[in-house]
Design an enzyme around this catalytic site. Sequence first.
Site, PDB file in Angstrom:
ATOM      1  N   GLN A  78       0.840  -1.200   0.000  1.00  0.00           N
ATOM      2  CA  GLN A  78       0.000   0.000   0.000  1.00  0.00           C
ATOM      3  C   GLN A  78       0.877   1.253   0.000  1.00  0.00           C
ATOM      4  OE1 GLN A  78      -3.576  -0.251   0.464  1.00  0.00           O
ATOM      5  NE2 GLN A  78      -3.608   1.903  -0.024  1.00  0.00           N
ATOM      6  N   PHE A  79       1.337   1.674  -1.193  1.00  0.00           N
ATOM      7  CA  PHE A  79       2.226   2.833  -1.275  1.00  0.00           C
ATOM      8  C   PHE A  79       1.555   4.116  -0.798  1.00  0.00           C
ATOM      9  CE2 PHE A  79       0.025   3.373  -5.272  1.00  0.00           C
ATOM     10  CZ  PHE A  79       0.022   4.745  -5.489  1.00  0.00           C
ATOM     11  N   THR A  80       0.226   4.166  -0.822  1.00  0.00           N
ATOM     12  CA  THR A  80      -0.476   5.390  -0.419  1.00  0.00           C
ATOM     13  C   THR A  80      -0.366   5.675   1.075  1.00  0.00           C
ATOM     14  OG1 THR A  80      -2.585   4.231  -0.212  1.00  0.00           O
ATOM     15  CG2 THR A  80      -2.100   5.262  -2.349  1.00  0.00           C
TER      16      THR A  80
END
Length: 146
Positions: A78-80
């Site tokens: 989950q890069f966000t």
Amino acid sequence: MKVVLQRTKQASVTVNQEVTGSISHGYMLLVGITHEDTMKDVDYCARKVAEIRLFEDEDGKMNRSIHEVSGQILSVSQFTLYADTKKGRRPSFVNAARPDIAKPLWDAFNDALRAYGLHVETGIFGANMDVALVNDGPVTIIIESK
């Protein structure tokens, strides 16, 4: 490294209408990796996830680990989680590690969890995923290595 851990009764990830990972009872993990993360961060977060006591004992207190309840893990990259929203209306993702750095560390994190004897299912790195879960409690914990 940042891990959003949600205790769950069930969770799944679907990519292109195909389930890529599914668990019944345990933790759903959203895993974010930043530029400075190393194997030290991976090891720290994996140990925390494996050892944290978030399941209730016979007295109703969160005193049991995922091992003690035979729980499973669903891990989703989950890069966000490293979004910067301080300026403007569009988040910046410059704090998220590039895929060539993040994917090997995410894979190593999942392997480290497996080395603790945990059953780990995953999403697909970089894919557009539909994530479903039933949060148990709700219990949501953030683990950060820094």
